[in-house]
Design an enzyme around this catalytic site. Structure first.
Site, PDB file in Angstrom:
ATOM      1  N   ASP A  36       6.311  11.908  14.007  1.00  0.00           N
ATOM      2  CA  ASP A  36       6.141  11.000  13.022  1.00  0.00           C
ATOM      3  C   ASP A  36       6.240  10.247  12.929  1.00  0.00           C
ATOM      4  O   ASP A  36       7.908   9.813  13.784  1.00  0.00           O
ATOM      5  CB  ASP A  36       6.098  12.257  11.970  1.00  0.00           C
ATOM      6  CG  ASP A  36       4.918  12.952  10.452  1.00  0.00           C
ATOM      7  OD1 ASP A  36       3.883  12.249  11.125  1.00  0.00           O
ATOM      8  OD2 ASP A  36       5.227  14.053   9.946  1.00  0.00           O
ATOM      9  N   LYS A  58       3.562   7.696   9.812  1.00  0.00           N
ATOM     10  CA  LYS A  58       2.328   8.197   8.569  1.00  0.00           C
ATOM     11  C   LYS A  58       3.928   7.520   7.419  1.00  0.00           C
ATOM     12  O   LYS A  58       4.517   8.392   7.290  1.00  0.00           O
ATOM     13  CB  LYS A  58       2.277   9.598   8.185  1.00  0.00           C
ATOM     14  CG  LYS A  58       1.100   9.916   9.224  1.00  0.00           C
ATOM     15  CD  LYS A  58      -0.135  10.759   7.990  1.00  0.00           C
ATOM     16  CE  LYS A  58      -0.078  10.382   6.556  1.00  0.00           C
ATOM     17  NZ  LYS A  58      -1.624   9.553   7.070  1.00  0.00           N
ATOM     18  N   MET A 175      10.846   9.233  -1.953  1.00  0.00           N
ATOM     19  CA  MET A 175       9.450   7.873  -2.313  1.00  0.00           C
ATOM     20  C   MET A 175       9.428   7.380  -3.857  1.00  0.00           C
ATOM     21  O   MET A 175       8.335   6.869  -4.493  1.00  0.00           O
ATOM     22  CB  MET A 175       8.167   8.154  -1.735  1.00  0.00           C
ATOM     23  CG  MET A 175       8.439   9.007  -0.140  1.00  0.00           C
ATOM     24  SD  MET A 175       6.451  10.127   0.118  1.00  0.00           S
ATOM     25  CE  MET A 175       7.163  11.473  -0.556  1.00  0.00           C
TER      26      MET A 175
END
Length: 255
Positions: A36, A58, A175
């Site tokens: 990742d 991602k 996030m």
């Protein structure tokens, strides 16, 4: 290969010293690693010299490798007899799409092992000497995403605020920086304006930065500070311990 297998490995928040021994062992034994975007080069360095490293980043708001393509690559490599490790930031099962990948791999007849990693929400507050739960301040903790997938209404922040207030819960928001204004406004429907808040960017890394503020000032102070993704927002009375931690640095823990 008669019994193909993929290992999902949590790389933790970034500091290589926070890897588990099991994670280091799995990384070192892999013949191919699908890595990742948030996994540091210091962690990738634990791979064997001949291992093939495939970067499948991602990140929200950035160019990303499609999830379906990542899953296809893992299935192909496992069936070809590779020792496959999917190296994911934080923990594979906390906002890491690990559940989706397990379902897809198992449906394709691939065995899956999961190696947990320290999630960023825990590492972030620990690095500041702040607990997520406390007998006087927080009876529980909620990990929640501030980023909804397209077509999804996302988190009901008003309901969550009311629940957090009545049940005395700490909110750990992943996030959420890009949606800080909306999150602040909706949480204020159920939480006091002076509720303590911390925002921590790049948890556990040398580049870590943080601010301590209140819910009423969240969006303004995030904008003023320039904090950006990847950041964790922590909302709750446990954050009030930041001042005490600063006065007593001996209680701070490395995370």
């Amino acid at each position: 290969m008669n019994n193909p297998k993929v290992t999902l490995v949590g790389a933790g928040p970034g500091d290589p010293e926070l890897l588990t021994l099991k994670a280091v062992k799995a990384i070192g034994q892999a013949s191919v690693l699908f890595v990742d975007d948030l996994v540091s080069e210091e962690i990738v360095a634990f791979a064997a010299p001949g291992a093939r490293i495939v970067y499948v980043g991602k990140r929200g708001g950035c160019k990303s490798t499609p999830q379906a393509f990542i899953e296809k690559l893992m299935v192909m490599a496992a069936r070809e007899g590779e020792n496959v490790v999917r190296l994911k930031g934080g923990d594979p099962f906390i906002f890491g799409r690990g559940g989706e990948e397990v379902e897809h791999l198992q449906a394709a007849g691939i065995r899956v092992e999961v190696v947990n990693g320290i999630t960023a929400g825990l590492a972030a507050v620990t690095s500041l000497g702040v607990p997520l739960t406390h007998r006087q301040h927080a009876h529980g903790v909620v990990f929640v995403t501030g980023h909804a997938k397209p077509g999804d209404a996302g988190t009901d922040w008003r309901l969550l605020a009311a629940t957090a207030h009545s049940a005395r819960l700490t909110l750990v928001i992943y996030m959420g920086v890009s949606g800080a204004e909306r999150i602040q406004n909706e949480l204020l429907s159920g939480l006091p304006a002076d509720t303590p808040v911390a925002v921590i960017q790049n948890a556990s890394l040398p580049t870590q930065r943080h601010i301590a503020t209140t819910l009423a000032r969240l969006f303004a102070d995030v904008k003023l500070s320039g904090l950006a993704s990847p950041s964790v927002i922590v909302v709750g009375d446990v954050v009030s311990a930041l001042a005490q931690a600063a006065e007593h640095p001996e209680v701070r823990r490395s995370a």
